[in-house]
Design a protein around this motif. Structure first.
Motif, mmCIF file in Angstrom:
data_model
loop_
_atom_site.group_PDB
_atom_site.id
_atom_site.type_symbol
_atom_site.label_atom_id
_atom_site.label_comp_id
_atom_site.label_asym_id
_atom_site.label_seq_id
_atom_site.Cartn_x
_atom_site.Cartn_y
_atom_site.Cartn_z
ATOM 1 N N ARG A 232 74.936 34.590 -45.661
ATOM 2 C CA ARG A 232 76.002 35.571 -45.360
ATOM 3 C C ARG A 232 75.742 35.974 -43.863
ATOM 4 N N ASP A 233 76.146 35.092 -42.976
ATOM 5 C CA ASP A 233 75.580 35.529 -41.502
ATOM 6 C C ASP A 233 77.007 36.321 -40.928
ATOM 7 N N ASP A 234 77.831 36.719 -41.582
ATOM 8 C CA ASP A 234 79.040 37.536 -41.201
ATOM 9 C C ASP A 234 78.552 38.745 -41.585
ATOM 10 N N VAL A 235 77.450 39.101 -42.071
ATOM 11 C CA VAL A 235 76.984 40.396 -42.597
ATOM 12 C C VAL A 235 75.512 40.829 -41.853
ATOM 13 N N CYS A 236 75.102 41.723 -41.373
ATOM 14 C CA CYS A 236 73.862 41.995 -40.854
ATOM 15 C C CYS A 236 73.160 42.847 -42.021
ATOM 16 N N PHE A 237 72.225 42.392 -42.526
ATOM 17 C CA PHE A 237 71.388 43.190 -43.588
ATOM 18 C C PHE A 237 70.155 43.645 -43.044
ATOM 19 N N VAL A 238 70.281 45.169 -43.012
ATOM 20 C CA VAL A 238 69.192 46.095 -42.399
ATOM 21 C C VAL A 238 67.987 46.352 -43.781
ATOM 22 N N ILE A 239 66.952 45.750 -43.861
ATOM 23 C CA ILE A 239 65.964 46.194 -44.991
ATOM 24 C C ILE A 239 64.728 47.133 -44.776
ATOM 25 N N ASN A 251 70.679 37.354 -39.112
ATOM 26 C CA ASN A 251 71.516 38.257 -39.498
ATOM 27 C C ASN A 251 70.501 39.241 -40.348
ATOM 28 N N LEU A 252 69.344 39.244 -40.375
ATOM 29 C CA LEU A 252 68.143 40.013 -41.094
ATOM 30 C C LEU A 252 67.502 41.064 -40.051
ATOM 31 N N ASP A 322 68.293 42.632 -62.610
ATOM 32 C CA ASP A 322 68.081 41.305 -62.323
ATOM 33 C C ASP A 322 69.131 40.632 -61.366
ATOM 34 N N ALA A 323 70.366 40.945 -61.348
ATOM 35 C CA ALA A 323 71.293 40.541 -60.433
ATOM 36 C C ALA A 323 70.906 40.870 -59.106
ATOM 37 N N PHE A 324 70.464 42.098 -58.854
ATOM 38 C CA PHE A 324 70.025 42.365 -57.366
ATOM 39 C C PHE A 324 68.840 41.577 -56.922
ATOM 40 N N GLU A 325 67.746 41.574 -57.937
ATOM 41 C CA GLU A 325 66.744 40.559 -57.520
ATOM 42 C C GLU A 325 66.850 39.039 -57.294
ATOM 43 N N SER A 326 67.929 38.605 -57.977
ATOM 44 C CA SER A 326 68.139 37.253 -57.781
ATOM 45 C C SER A 326 69.131 36.961 -56.833
ATOM 46 N N GLY A 327 69.849 38.178 -56.432
ATOM 47 C CA GLY A 327 70.750 37.897 -55.269
ATOM 48 C C GLY A 327 72.373 37.622 -55.983
ATOM 49 N N ALA A 328 72.261 37.554 -57.099
ATOM 50 C CA ALA A 328 73.615 37.093 -57.910
ATOM 51 C C ALA A 328 74.747 38.314 -57.255
ATOM 52 N N TRP A 329 74.207 39.386 -57.119
ATOM 53 C CA TRP A 329 75.157 40.471 -56.826
ATOM 54 C C TRP A 329 76.034 40.333 -55.657
ATOM 55 N N LEU A 330 75.499 39.356 -54.850
ATOM 56 C CA LEU A 330 76.243 38.987 -53.475
ATOM 57 C C LEU A 330 77.543 38.553 -53.696
ATOM 58 N N GLU A 331 78.021 37.978 -55.006
ATOM 59 C CA GLU A 331 79.112 37.580 -55.292
ATOM 60 C C GLU A 331 80.342 38.625 -55.287
ATOM 61 N N ARG A 332 79.820 39.988 -55.357
ATOM 62 C CA ARG A 332 80.529 41.082 -55.191
ATOM 63 C C ARG A 332 80.588 41.685 -53.781
ATOM 64 N N LEU A 333 79.896 40.970 -52.979
ATOM 65 C CA LEU A 333 79.578 41.897 -51.646
ATOM 66 C C LEU A 333 80.759 41.925 -51.083
ATOM 67 N N ASP A 334 81.950 41.207 -50.922
ATOM 68 C CA ASP A 334 83.138 41.302 -50.308
ATOM 69 C C ASP A 334 83.877 42.574 -51.015
ATOM 70 N N GLU A 335 83.734 42.631 -52.405
ATOM 71 C CA GLU A 335 84.360 43.824 -53.053
ATOM 72 C C GLU A 335 83.602 45.014 -52.463
ATOM 73 N N LEU A 336 82.543 45.021 -52.352
ATOM 74 C CA LEU A 336 81.909 46.405 -51.653
ATOM 75 C C LEU A 336 82.266 46.519 -50.494
ATOM 76 N N LEU A 337 82.317 45.572 -49.597
ATOM 77 C CA LEU A 337 82.859 45.764 -48.426
ATOM 78 C C LEU A 337 84.231 46.208 -48.105
ATOM 79 N N SER A 338 84.982 45.917 -49.165
ATOM 80 C CA SER A 338 86.547 46.184 -48.873
ATOM 81 C C SER A 338 86.577 47.707 -49.261
ATOM 82 N N LEU A 339 85.596 48.418 -50.087
ATOM 83 C CA LEU A 339 86.001 49.732 -50.542
ATOM 84 C C LEU A 339 86.295 50.683 -49.439
ATOM 85 N N PRO A 340 87.159 51.683 -49.202
ATOM 86 C CA PRO A 340 87.064 52.475 -48.116
ATOM 87 C C PRO A 340 86.165 53.325 -48.109
#
Length: 363
Positions: A232-239, A251-252, A322-340
């Motif tokens: 997801r190179d449109d997002v900068c992930f800070v870890i 982007n990491l 398990d969704a966080f560790e596997s990366g499956a949660w990224l399917e909802r990334l656009d939903e998260l970023l769209s929240l005001p």
């Protein structure tokens, strides 16, 4: 340290960094309200954590196992058998240990004891004849009850008796088990100190690129696949905590636990946050306002009330470990970023607690 007329012994639970973050926020608020506060910190949380917030010379540091909480296998999984073995070694607190610490804080000139759910501090305060201020959003006896284990319940009963001996009881919002207290405070959070634009520039976040902070609250391991994030190179992930030294790649932005970036500044600069559901993360995001994809823990009793608070008062949603560790949660990334965003401007609970402590300073 210079001699201070208002010196406080601060006993902090080392279960993650959240309790240290909350205690540090109160200490910083005391610095802002009083001209002469001094602190003696007792914990096994690294000294640098407090220095980054308060300055290198604002406190004395004493490495001391003040509390155990829970032994963690991973950021999301507790080791109950290991916890019981460790509690068997630690509890009840040895009278010689309590006596020695009581003598030390008297020698240091402390006049009050602040405990962020570190029960040893209450025992020491009682022995030293000093008032103890207990700050909590949960207590360990309540957490232990959730596991249905007789050994944990036995240790919990001992700790509950200690907690009840605090002279002043402060509950910090969101409280897991609301009960009568001397003060019910707003969320307690460290304040950011650098403008978000400066932080994003220092992290080399590109113009128009979203910034997402991944945080596990000071517990090591459990991060999702870096390969999945890199896609997801449109997002900068800070870890924070993902690398022993700063490592900027694509982007990491992989950072050590201690870096040149103050964690509340990262919170304030982020467009969204994902990670472990814990008090300090919730409190800092409550004021910063960014949406939060939080990872709950099935058996840890704090998760449900904190998650309910995020749903009611903030922006975000829950994801499974398990969704966080596997990366499956990224399917909802656009939903998260769209929240005001939902930033808050109300008075910080740290200021309320600091004002309460000064009002009840012993004569």
């Amino acid at each position: 340290m210079a001699q201070n007329t208002r010196r406080i012994a601060v006993f902090v639970s080392p279960h993650g960094f959240g309790h240290a973050a909350r205690a540090t926020a109160v200490m910083a608020a005391l610095q802002a309200l009083a001209p002469d506060p001094g602190f003696e910190v007792f914990t096994t949380v690294p000294r640098w954590f407090f220095a980054d917030s308060l300055g290198e010379t604002a406190f004395g540091y004493h490495e001391c196992l003040t509390d155990l909480g829970l032994v963690q296998r991973t950021p999301f999984m507790e080791d109950i058998a290991g916890t019981i073995r460790a509690l068997d070694d630690l509890l009840p607190f040895r009278p010689a240990v309590v006596d020695a610490l009581a003598a030390r804080i008297r020698q240091l000139g402390c006049r009050m004891v602040l405990c962020d759910i570190a029960p040893l501090g209450i025992a020491v305060a009682r022995r030293a004849g000093l008032p103890a201020v207990l700050v909590e959003n949960f207590l360990w006896d309540w957490i232990y009850q959730g596991y249905g284990d007789a050994a944990l319940d036995r240790h919990g009963a001992y700790l509950a008796a200690l907690f009840a001996q605090a002279d002043y009881h402060v509950q910090a919002t969101p409280a897991c088990l609301p009960r009568p207290a001397d003060l019910h405070a707003a969320p307690v959070s460290r304040a950011p100190r650098t403008a978000p634009a400066q932080i994003r520039q220092a992290l080399a976040v590109e113009a128009g690129q979203k910034m997402l902070l991944l945080t596990l609250g000071g517990v090591r391991g459990g991060f999702p696949s870096l390969k999945a994030l890199a896609a997801r190179d449109d997002v900068c992930f800070v870890i924070p905590g993902a690398s022993p030294a700063p490592d900027f790649r694509g982007n990491l932005r992989l950072l050590p636990h201690r870096s040149s970036f103050f964690h509340p500044d990262l919170m304030a600069a982020a467009d969204a946050v994902a990670g472990k559901l814990g008090y300090s993360t919730v409190a800092e995001l409550y004021y910063a306002g960014a949406p939060f994809a939080y990872v709950w823990r099935e058996r840890f009793r704090e998760s449900a009330p904190l998650g309910a608070f995020v749903s009611a008062e903030m922006a975000g949603f829950g994801i499974a470990p398990d969704a966080f560790e596997s990366g499956a949660w990224l399917e909802r990334l656009d939903e998260l970023l769209s929240l005001p965003p939902r930033p808050r401007q109300e008075e910080n609970g740290a200021t309320q607690i600091a004002r309460f402590m000064l009002a009840h300073w012993p004569a």
